[in-house]
Design an enzyme around this catalytic site. Sequence first.
Site, PDB file in Angstrom:
ATOM      1  N   GLY A   1       4.175   3.499  -2.301  1.00 12.65           N
ATOM      2  CA  GLY A   1       3.585   2.169  -2.160  1.00 12.65           C
ATOM      3  C   GLY A   1       4.606   1.069  -1.978  1.00 12.65           C
ATOM      4  O   GLY A   1       4.235  -0.096  -1.869  1.00 12.65           O
ATOM      5  N   CYS A   2       5.887   1.424  -1.937  1.00 15.47           N
ATOM      6  CA  CYS A   2       6.945   0.444  -1.703  1.00 15.47           C
ATOM      7  C   CYS A   2       7.409   0.560  -0.259  1.00 15.47           C
ATOM      8  O   CYS A   2       7.589   1.666   0.249  1.00 15.47           O
ATOM      9  CB  CYS A   2       8.136   0.685  -2.625  1.00 15.47           C
ATOM     10  N   VAL A   3       7.597  -0.575   0.402  1.00 12.12           N
ATOM     11  CA  VAL A   3       8.118  -0.560   1.762  1.00 12.12           C
ATOM     12  C   VAL A   3       9.567  -0.092   1.738  1.00 12.12           C
ATOM     13  O   VAL A   3       9.978   0.749   2.528  1.00 12.12           O
ATOM     14  CB  VAL A   3       7.994  -1.957   2.417  1.00 12.12           C
TER      15      VAL A   3
END
Length: 142
Positions: free
Chosen positions: A47-49
């Site tokens: 969920g982290c870029v």
Amino acid sequence: MTKIDDIIDNFEFLDDWEDRYRYVIELGREMPNLPADACTEANKVQGCVSQVWLVSSVEKDADGTMRLTYLGDSDAFIVRGLVAILLAMVSGKTAQEILDLDVEAGFAQMGLREHLTPQRSNGLTSMVNRIRRDAEAALAAA
């Protein structure tokens, strides 16, 4: 690792947001690097870029209290600083203390939430959710 109370005090001292961003980056630079073998898919925060890895362990105090400790890393300077702030908030606490902690309020107190891009804000939420799941698992195992 810098203590969260010191980080909050330093944020209050810094008036300019450019100075605050530089401080966030500095906190990330001061954080020890994760060993390469810890930067695995299992430790990666989904969920982290940016790429973010969190490694947790449960340690027992001399009195038998179980505490979660964390190490973290990121491939992005500002995100690495956010990881450092987050770990200063949670590392060394019991699972229940982590679950009771209002991380959002802490970031709001520093004024960080309103200055994060939507992508970084989503990534921060993913990190917090991962840490909460670790704390829930530690409680269930106890």
